[in-house]
Write a protein that holds these residues in place. Structure first.
Motif, short mmCIF file in Angstrom:
data_model
loop_
_atom_site.label_atom_id
_atom_site.label_comp_id
_atom_site.label_asym_id
_atom_site.label_seq_id
_atom_site.Cartn_x
_atom_site.Cartn_y
_atom_site.Cartn_z
N ILE A 67 11.56 28.95 -7.66
CA ILE A 67 10.19 28.81 -8.18
C ILE A 67 9.93 27.43 -8.81
CG2 ILE A 67 8.52 29.71 -9.85
CD1 ILE A 67 9.58 32.51 -9.17
N PRO A 68 10.84 26.89 -9.64
CA PRO A 68 10.53 25.57 -10.22
C PRO A 68 10.21 24.50 -9.16
CG PRO A 68 12.40 26.51 -11.35
CD PRO A 68 12.08 27.43 -10.18
N LYS A 69 10.88 24.53 -8.02
CA LYS A 69 10.61 23.54 -6.97
C LYS A 69 9.23 23.77 -6.36
CE LYS A 69 11.99 19.95 -4.72
NZ LYS A 69 12.23 18.68 -5.40
N MET A 70 8.79 25.03 -6.33
CA MET A 70 7.45 25.33 -5.83
C MET A 70 6.38 24.81 -6.79
SD MET A 70 7.77 29.25 -4.61
CE MET A 70 9.16 29.85 -3.72
N ILE A 71 6.66 24.94 -8.07
CA ILE A 71 5.69 24.54 -9.10
C ILE A 71 5.72 23.03 -9.35
CG2 ILE A 71 5.07 24.80 -11.53
CD1 ILE A 71 6.19 27.67 -11.34
N ILE A 72 6.93 22.46 -9.35
CA ILE A 72 7.11 21.03 -9.63
C ILE A 72 7.80 20.39 -8.42
CG2 ILE A 72 8.01 19.34 -11.28
CD1 ILE A 72 8.41 21.75 -13.22
N PRO A 73 7.03 20.03 -7.39
CA PRO A 73 7.64 19.46 -6.18
C PRO A 73 8.45 18.18 -6.45
CG PRO A 73 5.34 19.98 -5.79
CD PRO A 73 5.59 20.17 -7.26
N GLU A 74 8.12 17.46 -7.51
CA GLU A 74 8.85 16.22 -7.79
C GLU A 74 10.14 16.45 -8.60
OE1 GLU A 74 5.48 17.10 -10.35
OE2 GLU A 74 5.39 16.41 -8.32
N LEU A 75 10.52 17.70 -8.76
CA LEU A 75 11.79 18.03 -9.42
C LEU A 75 12.93 17.31 -8.69
CD1 LEU A 75 13.14 19.95 -11.59
CD2 LEU A 75 13.44 21.56 -9.72
N LEU A 76 13.82 16.71 -9.45
CA LEU A 76 14.93 15.97 -8.85
C LEU A 76 15.74 16.86 -7.90
CD1 LEU A 76 16.30 13.97 -11.91
CD2 LEU A 76 15.03 13.08 -9.95
N PRO A 77 16.07 16.36 -6.73
CA PRO A 77 16.85 17.16 -5.77
C PRO A 77 18.17 17.66 -6.36
CG PRO A 77 15.97 15.21 -4.69
CD PRO A 77 15.67 15.07 -6.17
N GLN A 78 18.83 16.83 -7.16
CA GLN A 78 20.10 17.24 -7.76
C GLN A 78 19.90 18.42 -8.72
OE1 GLN A 78 18.82 14.17 -7.87
NE2 GLN A 78 20.28 12.75 -6.95
N ALA A 79 18.81 18.39 -9.49
CA ALA A 79 18.52 19.50 -10.42
C ALA A 79 18.23 20.78 -9.64
CB ALA A 79 17.35 19.13 -11.32
N TYR A 80 17.45 20.67 -8.59
CA TYR A 80 17.14 21.82 -7.74
C TYR A 80 18.42 22.40 -7.15
CZ TYR A 80 15.00 24.43 -3.82
OH TYR A 80 14.62 25.40 -2.92
N TYR A 81 19.29 21.54 -6.64
CA TYR A 81 20.55 22.00 -6.05
C TYR A 81 21.39 22.75 -7.08
CZ TYR A 81 25.30 21.98 -4.36
OH TYR A 81 26.56 22.37 -4.01
N VAL A 82 21.53 22.18 -8.27
CA VAL A 82 22.34 22.82 -9.31
C VAL A 82 21.77 24.17 -9.69
CG1 VAL A 82 23.05 22.64 -11.74
CG2 VAL A 82 23.31 20.68 -10.22
N VAL A 83 20.44 24.24 -9.83
CA VAL A 83 19.80 25.50 -10.23
C VAL A 83 20.01 26.58 -9.17
CG1 VAL A 83 17.55 26.59 -10.61
CG2 VAL A 83 18.10 24.45 -11.75
N ILE A 84 19.88 26.24 -7.89
CA ILE A 84 20.02 27.28 -6.87
C ILE A 84 21.48 27.58 -6.52
CG2 ILE A 84 17.73 26.91 -5.90
CD1 ILE A 84 19.03 25.53 -3.51
N ALA A 85 22.40 26.69 -6.87
CA ALA A 85 23.81 26.92 -6.55
C ALA A 85 24.59 27.55 -7.70
CB ALA A 85 24.47 25.60 -6.16
#
Length: 129
Positions: A67-85
């Motif tokens: 959900i955070p990536k849907m809401i904040i598309p500019e979220l850092l890719p590394q942060a998104y990866y860590v959150v989903i992994a």
């Protein structure tokens, strides 16, 4: 364990090997995570063990982590990866503990009985066939 193995394999298949991985919502991983959630829900409904419920709850968090990536598309890719992994590791630890406790009960009591009469009657019906 089969659910984990299929989930990991599917995740590798649906994740493109590109420089901009995790720069946008990883739809394939989201769908895979939802399928894994469904599989764990079916397991939790039939297994009658607490660890299956805990794994299911952690997988819900895993799915919601997109959900955070849907809401904040500019979220850092590394942060998104860590959150989903992240949640994969506590889930594997929970599986290991649940398996260990099951083996302990088998050694101590010779059997690991179900919690309800429904499961016991269902198992006896299956053995009669």
């Amino acid at each position: 364990m089969v659910i984990f193995i299929i989930g990991v394999g599917t995740t590798f298949i649906v994740t493109p090997l590109s420089a901009d991985r995790y720069a946008q919502l990883e739809f394939g991983i989201l769908v895979t995570d939802m399928a894994i959630l469904f599989a764990f829900m079916m397991l939790a409904l039939s297994a009658e063990r607490y660890w299956t419920i805990w794994i299911c709850a952690m997988q819900v968090i895993q799915v919601l982590s997109h959900i955070p990536k849907m809401i904040i598309p500019e979220l850092l890719p590394q942060a998104y990866y860590v959150v989903i992994a992240f949640w994969a590791y506590p889930m594997l630890l929970t599986l290991a503990i649940g398996t260990y406790r099951h083996q302990q009960r088998l050694r101590q009591f010779g059997v690991d009985r179900s919690w309800s009469d429904f499961s016991s009657s269902r198992e006896s019906m299956m053995h009669q066939r």
